[in-house]
Write an enzyme that holds these catalytic residues in place. Structure first.
Site, PDB file in Angstrom:
ATOM      1  N   CYS A 245      -3.744  -6.630  -3.111  1.00  0.00           N
ATOM      2  CA  CYS A 245      -2.703  -7.476  -2.541  1.00  0.00           C
ATOM      3  C   CYS A 245      -2.446  -8.817  -3.228  1.00  0.00           C
ATOM      4  CB  CYS A 245      -3.049  -7.711  -1.076  1.00  0.00           C
ATOM      5  SG  CYS A 245      -1.872  -8.738  -0.223  1.00  0.00           S
TER       6      CYS A 245
ATOM      7  N   SER B 170       9.700 -17.225   6.588  1.00  0.00           N
ATOM      8  CA  SER B 170       9.407 -16.668   7.901  1.00  0.00           C
ATOM      9  C   SER B 170       8.493 -15.477   7.710  1.00  0.00           C
ATOM     10  CB  SER B 170      10.699 -16.218   8.600  1.00  0.00           C
ATOM     11  OG  SER B 170      10.416 -15.547   9.805  1.00  0.00           O
TER      12      SER B 170
ATOM     13  N   HIS C  81       0.877  -0.643   4.908  1.00  0.00           N
ATOM     14  CA  HIS C  81      -0.507  -1.081   5.071  1.00  0.00           C
ATOM     15  C   HIS C  81      -0.949  -0.794   6.505  1.00  0.00           C
ATOM     16  CE1 HIS C  81      -4.065  -3.618   4.988  1.00  0.00           C
ATOM     17  NE2 HIS C  81      -3.815  -4.001   3.750  1.00  0.00           N
TER      18      HIS C  81
ATOM     19  N   ASP D 263       0.829  -1.214   0.000  1.00  0.00           N
ATOM     20  CA  ASP D 263       0.000   0.000   0.000  1.00  0.00           C
ATOM     21  C   ASP D 263       0.861   1.261   0.000  1.00  0.00           C
ATOM     22  OD1 ASP D 263      -2.085  -1.770   0.177  1.00  0.00           O
ATOM     23  OD2 ASP D 263      -2.993  -0.884   1.953  1.00  0.00           O
TER      24      ASP D 263
ATOM     25  N   ASP E  79       3.070  -3.427  -3.850  1.00  0.00           N
ATOM     26  CA  ASP E  79       1.992  -4.253  -4.395  1.00  0.00           C
ATOM     27  C   ASP E  79       0.884  -3.433  -5.034  1.00  0.00           C
ATOM     28  OD1 ASP E  79       0.916  -3.256  -2.014  1.00  0.00           O
ATOM     29  OD2 ASP E  79      -0.089  -5.130  -1.486  1.00  0.00           O
ATOM     30  N   ASN E  80       0.684  -2.197  -4.567  1.00  0.00           N
ATOM     31  CA  ASN E  80      -0.339  -1.317  -5.144  1.00  0.00           C
ATOM     32  C   ASN E  80      -0.188   0.061  -4.515  1.00  0.00           C
ATOM     33  OD1 ASN E  80      -2.152  -3.522  -3.263  1.00  0.00           O
ATOM     34  ND2 ASN E  80      -2.112  -1.399  -2.559  1.00  0.00           N
TER      35      ASN E  80
ATOM     36  N   LYS F  95       5.170 -11.097   4.029  1.00  0.00           N
ATOM     37  CA  LYS F  95       3.766 -11.308   3.672  1.00  0.00           C
ATOM     38  C   LYS F  95       3.643 -12.128   2.391  1.00  0.00           C
ATOM     39  CE  LYS F  95      -0.446  -8.682   2.656  1.00  0.00           C
ATOM     40  NZ  LYS F  95      -1.057  -7.339   2.665  1.00  0.00           N
TER      41      LYS F  95
ATOM     42  N   HIS G 214       0.414 -14.310   1.392  1.00  0.00           N
ATOM     43  CA  HIS G 214      -0.965 -14.047   0.969  1.00  0.00           C
ATOM     44  C   HIS G 214      -1.377 -14.780  -0.309  1.00  0.00           C
ATOM     45  CE1 HIS G 214      -4.217 -10.763   1.813  1.00  0.00           C
ATOM     46  NE2 HIS G 214      -4.658 -11.995   1.976  1.00  0.00           N
TER      47      HIS G 214
END
Length: 592
Positions: A86, A175, A304, A47, A360-361, A155, A157
């Protein structure tokens, strides 16, 4: 080659000289075609807006390390991600393929929620049973086949069960929190919602019986304490000798639940120290033939929401009021990137390591997020979407195909190889898979289409115009192409905004109007981004441009329909699907 040249100089006959000269040419061709096989360090922020980067917007003062990286490497001013939310963005990054091909169109759920209804505990989703389709090959798979050591921190996801966990998708160790951290309660009291920007509390380990509690407290219990705790995974073997979940439940890789990011200083210290250790111990010097090169993927939770940072950064930003919380969080991730760069520059692979930083965005300009709790898209505000005569309202950043959603920072650095400079051509995270594969000498699967292009000629200076006339498409929330870009022109076949009316202020008023229209456009709606980066005023680009975009759009749709596609399963389960280290606990707590 040196011996051949000596023989050429001393040769008596022209025939022998011609034969030796041919040998020189063949040898040079072999040397030129031999892959460089650098260590690869991929840093992925969350983000993070185009305008949250001092090299893009000089008024931003919290990113000195990123700014220096851009100065010493290539600053990519027109860099985009494959999707503006995401999970789909991470899927395009690691496959080099549009979501319409991979079947990844939305986020996979990770944390389940317990809800009390008349004192009976029931479960509601989402709790994904699957992840990105197993028919898809990740960048880690590709580089691993070429002899790389692949490791991931942060992350993921893209699925948390056996078969979908990172260690099944090409990474030898993992991790992180899988992506649960950003699905937790967004602050410590119910009235905060997400509008104060306070650091979040980890999900709690108790469920109220509903007795002797106020209705307000009862609601808070349902939507906060009732979520199962954030799990911290460790599949590195720091605590045990396992590298994936083969033969055991992936839940056994959870070392703490709920994971307390404050106790562990996870946002800054732990992943940075792990990354630095991996770089120093595993990166390969250019001439070291006895060691495999390294691929390290670090996916940060910054910036984020919930916004949080270690106490050392509580005064890192000079922004006023609650804006300081965002600024401090930004400063912390910039520091982390600086530490990782220092580890590269001082490690054995100092001149043999490429670092790539992106996100990511764009910022989360959603109705549930406060205007001061998020970053900035810079000038890329998607103004037409907000206008009553245009899209009518809604956010124009994360989850949308406006520039603020998918245009992000782009920086790449490779000491002694990449010449510093600025690239203004349209580039994409879709390009990283074919680019890294080419540099590594890895072979991409031949049974599928890749939507990125190999940028290695641009990085190495052999063809700096390789992306000059490309057509890049941007996918909507369903994974389908909704907008396209070529040169200065951008076309929309579909326009829409996010949320009800974009982010809101502390007095609950919205930044933009709340009426959000989803409009189909045929012919497409065009903007000139050179003259109008804020996408405020549609233009008529001329019939030749309209025809070119329409032709490329139809070719893409046909190609997607007729080429290899995967099916990513979004089905959900109950508590059995939760990431859970203690099945006996209603909220999966194992260290309370």
């Amino acid at each position: 080659l040196e011996n051949i040249l000596i023989m050429f100089i001393s040769a008596k006959s022209n025939l022998l000289k011609m034969a030796l000269l041919f040998s020189v040419v063949v040898s040079l061709a072999f040397v030129a075609s031999e892959p460089l096989r650098p260590n690869i360090v991929l840093l992925f922020m969350d983000d993070h807006g185009w305008g949250d980067f001092g090299a893009n917007v000089p008024a931003v003062k919290e990113t000195p390390n990123l700014d220096k990286l851009a100065k010493d490497g290539l600053h990519l001013t027109d860099f985009h991600v494959g999707a503006s939310v995401c999970t789909p963005s991470r899927a395009t990054l690691l496959t080099g393929r549009y979501g319409a091909r991979t079947g990844v169109s939305g986020n996979f759920g990770l944390i389940g929620q317990v809800v009390e209804l008349l004192f009976n505990i029931v479960s509601q989703g989402p709790e994904s049973l699957h992840g990105i389709a197993q028919t898809e090959r990740t960048l880690a798979n590709t580089l691993g086949d070429a002899g790389y050591e692949a490791h991931m921190i942060g992350k993921w996801h893209l699925g948390h069960h056996p078969g979908y966990h990172p260690t099944y998708r090409g990474f030898q160790t993992y991790s992180g929190d899988m992506g649960c951290l950003d699905t937790t309660p967004q602050s410590c009291t119910s009235e905060d919602k997400r509008d104060i920007g306070a650091p979040a509390c980890p999900a709690l380990c108790n469920i109220s019986t509903g007795k002797n509690t106020s209705f307000r407290q009862f609601l808070f219990n349902q939507f906060s304490a009732g979520k199962n705790g954030i799990p911290l995974y460790d599949s590195k073997g720091y605590w045990k000798q396992t590298t994936n979940c083969t033969g055991h439940d992936c839940n056994l890789d959870i070392v703490e639940q709920p994971f307390n990011q404050h106790d562990h200083v996870f946002f800054s210290l732990i992943p940075v120290l792990q990354a630095a250790s991996i770089i120093k111990n595993m990166s390969r010097a250019k001439d070291d033939k006895n060691k495999n090169p390294l691929f390290l993927y670090v996916a940060f939770a910054h910036t984020h929401t919930p916004l949080a940072y270690e106490t050392a950064f509580e005064n890192a930003s000079s922004r006023p009021g609650n804006l300081k919380i965002f600024g401090n969080t930004l400063a912390e991730v910039d520091h982390a990137i600086g530490v990782i760069r220092d580890a590269v520059d001082s490690g054995p692979g100092a001149n043999n390591t490429i670092i790539w930083v992106t996100a990511d965005n764009g910022p989360a300009d959603l109705s549930s997020v406060a205007c001061f709790a998020i970053g900035s898209p810079g000038p890329y505000v998607g103004a037409w979407q907000h206008s009553p005569g245009g899209g009518g309202g809604g956010g124009s950043c994360k989850t949308t195909v406006w520039e603020g959603g998918h245009r992000v920072l782009g920086v790449t650095y490779w000491s002694s190889v990449i010449q510093p400079g600025t690239v203004t051509d349209v580039l994409s995270s879709l390009d990283l898979t074919p680019t890294f594969a080419a540099l590594a000498g890895a072979k991409l699967p031949e049974d599928r289409v890749f939507d990125g292009i190999d940028l290695s000629p641009l990085l190495l200076g052999t063809n700096v115009s390789i992306a000059k006339d490309r057509m890049l498409f941007h996918q909507d929330g369903g994974g389908q192409p909704a907008a396209g870009r070529r040169g200065k022109y951008k076309a929309f076949w579909s326009t829409y905004g996010s949320g009800g009316g974009g982010c809101f202020y502390q007095n609950q008023s919205h930044r933009w109007p709340t009426k959000n229209k989803h409009i189909q456009h045929n012919p497409p709606l065009f903007f000139d981004l050179e003259q109008d980066p804020g996408e405020s005023t549609p233009i008529d680009p001329g019939q030749d441009i309209v025809d070119l975009f329409q032709k490329e759009y139809q070719l893409l749709l046909t190609n997607i329909q007729n080429s290899f596609k995967s099916y990513s399963n979004y089905s959900s389960g109950g508590p059995s699907a939760w990431a859970c280290c203690n099945k006996q606990s209603p909220t999966c707590c194992c260290n309370a």
